[in-house]
Design a protein around this motif. Sequence first.
Motif, PDB file in Angstrom:
ATOM      1  N   ASP A  71      38.782  45.615  38.955  1.00 32.23           N
ATOM      2  CA  ASP A  71      38.176  45.825  37.654  1.00 32.23           C
ATOM      3  C   ASP A  71      37.259  44.681  37.239  1.00 32.23           C
ATOM      4  O   ASP A  71      36.724  44.699  36.137  1.00 32.23           O
ATOM      5  CB  ASP A  71      39.268  45.990  36.583  1.00 32.23           C
ATOM      6  CG  ASP A  71      40.053  47.267  36.778  1.00 32.23           C
ATOM      7  OD1 ASP A  71      41.235  47.268  36.430  1.00 32.23           O
ATOM      8  OD2 ASP A  71      39.474  48.250  37.276  1.00 32.23           O
ATOM      9  N   SER A  72      37.106  43.675  38.070  1.00 29.93           N
ATOM     10  CA  SER A  72      36.361  42.485  37.681  1.00 29.93           C
ATOM     11  C   SER A  72      34.922  42.815  37.315  1.00 29.93           C
ATOM     12  O   SER A  72      34.236  43.586  38.001  1.00 29.93           O
ATOM     13  CB  SER A  72      36.378  41.462  38.820  1.00 29.93           C
ATOM     14  OG  SER A  72      35.538  40.374  38.500  1.00 29.93           O
ATOM     15  N   ARG A 107      40.021  39.266  29.735  1.00 33.43           N
ATOM     16  CA  ARG A 107      41.006  39.363  30.813  1.00 33.43           C
ATOM     17  C   ARG A 107      42.119  40.365  30.506  1.00 33.43           C
ATOM     18  O   ARG A 107      43.047  40.527  31.294  1.00 33.43           O
ATOM     19  CB  ARG A 107      41.625  37.985  31.085  1.00 33.43           C
ATOM     20  CG  ARG A 107      40.622  36.964  31.584  1.00 33.43           C
ATOM     21  CD  ARG A 107      41.259  35.584  31.716  1.00 33.43           C
ATOM     22  NE  ARG A 107      42.409  35.590  32.605  1.00 33.43           N
ATOM     23  CZ  ARG A 107      42.336  35.492  33.927  1.00 33.43           C
ATOM     24  NH1 ARG A 107      41.153  35.395  34.507  1.00 33.43           N
ATOM     25  NH2 ARG A 107      43.430  35.492  34.666  1.00 33.43           N
ATOM     26  N   ARG A 113      35.993  44.795  27.515  1.00 32.75           N
ATOM     27  CA  ARG A 113      35.989  43.477  28.151  1.00 32.75           C
ATOM     28  C   ARG A 113      34.563  42.955  28.317  1.00 32.75           C
ATOM     29  O   ARG A 113      34.311  41.762  28.160  1.00 32.75           O
ATOM     30  CB  ARG A 113      36.702  43.553  29.502  1.00 32.75           C
ATOM     31  CG  ARG A 113      38.196  43.320  29.384  1.00 32.75           C
ATOM     32  CD  ARG A 113      38.840  43.238  30.749  1.00 32.75           C
ATOM     33  NE  ARG A 113      39.106  44.573  31.261  1.00 32.75           N
ATOM     34  CZ  ARG A 113      39.027  44.900  32.540  1.00 32.75           C
ATOM     35  NH1 ARG A 113      38.646  44.009  33.422  1.00 32.75           N
ATOM     36  NH2 ARG A 113      39.319  46.115  32.938  1.00 32.75           N
ATOM     37  N   ARG A 135      31.963  42.376  39.763  1.00 35.48           N
ATOM     38  CA  ARG A 135      31.575  43.402  40.725  1.00 35.48           C
ATOM     39  C   ARG A 135      30.399  44.234  40.232  1.00 35.48           C
ATOM     40  O   ARG A 135      29.964  45.163  40.914  1.00 35.48           O
ATOM     41  CB  ARG A 135      32.772  44.311  41.023  1.00 35.48           C
ATOM     42  CG  ARG A 135      33.925  43.596  41.713  1.00 35.48           C
ATOM     43  CD  ARG A 135      35.127  44.497  41.831  1.00 35.48           C
ATOM     44  NE  ARG A 135      34.847  45.664  42.671  1.00 35.48           N
ATOM     45  CZ  ARG A 135      35.020  45.696  43.978  1.00 35.48           C
ATOM     46  NH1 ARG A 135      35.467  44.613  44.614  1.00 35.48           N
ATOM     47  NH2 ARG A 135      34.775  46.783  44.668  1.00 35.48           N
ATOM     48  N   SER A 163      43.189  42.123  33.832  1.00 36.90           N
ATOM     49  CA  SER A 163      42.239  42.766  34.718  1.00 36.90           C
ATOM     50  C   SER A 163      42.559  42.400  36.156  1.00 36.90           C
ATOM     51  O   SER A 163      43.076  41.339  36.455  1.00 36.90           O
ATOM     52  CB  SER A 163      40.813  42.317  34.381  1.00 36.90           C
ATOM     53  OG  SER A 163      40.699  40.928  34.517  1.00 36.90           O
ATOM     54  N   THR A 164      42.254  43.309  37.070  1.00 38.09           N
ATOM     55  CA  THR A 164      42.454  43.068  38.483  1.00 38.09           C
ATOM     56  C   THR A 164      41.122  42.797  39.137  1.00 38.09           C
ATOM     57  O   THR A 164      40.073  42.928  38.522  1.00 38.09           O
ATOM     58  CB  THR A 164      43.103  44.294  39.137  1.00 38.09           C
ATOM     59  OG1 THR A 164      42.190  45.393  39.037  1.00 38.09           O
ATOM     60  CG2 THR A 164      44.414  44.653  38.460  1.00 38.09           C
ATOM     61  N   ALA A 165      41.182  42.412  40.426  1.00 43.46           N
ATOM     62  CA  ALA A 165      39.943  42.133  41.137  1.00 43.46           C
ATOM     63  C   ALA A 165      39.056  43.361  41.189  1.00 43.46           C
ATOM     64  O   ALA A 165      37.833  43.278  41.104  1.00 43.46           O
ATOM     65  CB  ALA A 165      40.270  41.652  42.555  1.00 43.46           C
TER      66      ALA A 165
END
Length: 421
Positions: A10-11, A279, A145, A14, A6-8
Motif C-alpha cells: 500500500d506504500s 501510516r 493517507r 509505489r 500501511s503495508t509495503a
Amino acid sequence: MLPPRSTATDSLLRHPAFVAFWFARIASGFGFQMLSVAVGWQIYAITGRAFDLGLIGLVQFVPSVLLALPAGHVADQFERRRIVLLGQVVEWIAIAALAGMSLAHGIHEAGILLLVFVIGIAKAFEFPALQSMLPALVPARMLPRAMAVNGSAGQAAMIMGPAVGGFLYVAGPGVVYTTCAALYLVSIVLMARLRYEQAPPKREPATLESLFAGVHFIRRRPDVLGVISLDLFAVLLGGATALLPIFARDILRTGPWGLGLLRAAPAVGALLMSVWLARHDMQRRVGMIMFASVAGFGVATLVFAVSTALWLSLLALFALGAFDMVSMVIRGALVQLDTPDDMRGRVSAVNAIFINTSNQLGEFESGMLAAWLGAVNATVLGGVGTLVVVGLWMAMFPSLRRRQQLHVETAAREEPAADIL
C-alpha cells in the motif's frame, strides 16, 4: 484499537506520479512561504505603514474569492495538470520580476502589490485544479493517507519556510526572491514531467448554471455540505492564532521568541499528526472521528484561552494543530471521494471560497471580539462556539455522524453531473 498500519503493497512510494506531485508541492510551498516573508518585510521597510501590510492580504484575497467559480469551471473543462503548470509559470514570472527589480534597486510599493496581485490571480486558478488532481494519482482507498502526506508538505513549509526566508533576507530581498524563483522552477519541471491521466473533460459553455454547478452539487449532498460548512464555522469561531501577539506579550509575558514558538506550535502538531495519519488508515466511524477532532479543536482553544503558562499554551496549540489536521484530512478526502471527477474542480472552487472566507473573516471576528471583550474572553467564546457548532452539526447531519467509511462506492455515482446542473 489502532487502525492498521500501511503495508509495503500500500506504500505511496509505489506511485511515482504522487511522489513527483508531493515534491512539487514541497518546492512551491517553501517558495511561497519565503515569498510571503520577503514581501511583508520589504513593503514595511519601504513605507513603514502597518496599513500596507494589510493590503498584501487584500490583493491576494480578492482574486481568490472573485475568481473561484470561474477557476473551478476551467478546472473541469481542461487538463488540470496544464492549468497548474500555467499558474505556476505565471507565478514564477512574477517572482522573477520581483527578484530582478529588487536586485536592481528599482522596486516600489505599487509594483510589489501589483505583482502579488498577479500571483493571487494565478493561484486562484491553480488551487481547484491542483486539489482535483490528487484523487487521480492514487487509488481511492489510499486518498486519506495521500492527503495526510500532502498536508505534511504544507505544514513543513509553514514551519521552516518563513525561518529560511528571514535568514536569507539578511542578504537582501532579491536573494529571497531568487531562491523562491528557483524553487518554483523545480516545481514546474516536476509538474511538467508528471504522468497524469484524466478522462476527456466534457466541454460546456461558461454559463451561470455551469459556474454555480458546484454550489448546486454541494446543496444536494448532505455529507459534503456538512463537512464544508463545519469547516467554515469552526475556523470562523476558533481563530485563536490571530490573537497570538496579545497573548504572548500581555498574558504569557514573553517576547518575540515566545511568539515565534506559539506560531510554530500548531504547525508542528499538524505535521506530526500528518505523519501518523500517513501510516494508518481510518476505516471505521470516520464521521464521529471528524466531529471528535473538531470538538478537540474547540477544547484546545479553551485551554489556550485560560492558560497563563507558556508550556501549557504551547501544548494547547500543538493539540489544536493536530486535531485540525485529522478533521482536515477527513473533510478533504470525503469531499473528493463523494464528488464525480468532472465536478471536482467546481466543488473544490466552492470549498476554496469557504476556506478563504473563514480564514480571513475568522481573523477579523477574533480581532473585533478581542477589542470588545478582551483577548481571553474572545478566545473562550470562540472555543465554546466551536463546541456548540459541533453539537448542532451532529444533529443537523445525522448521515455524516453515522458515516463509517470515507470511500463509499455509490456515493459519487448516485447522480450524474448533468442531472445536477
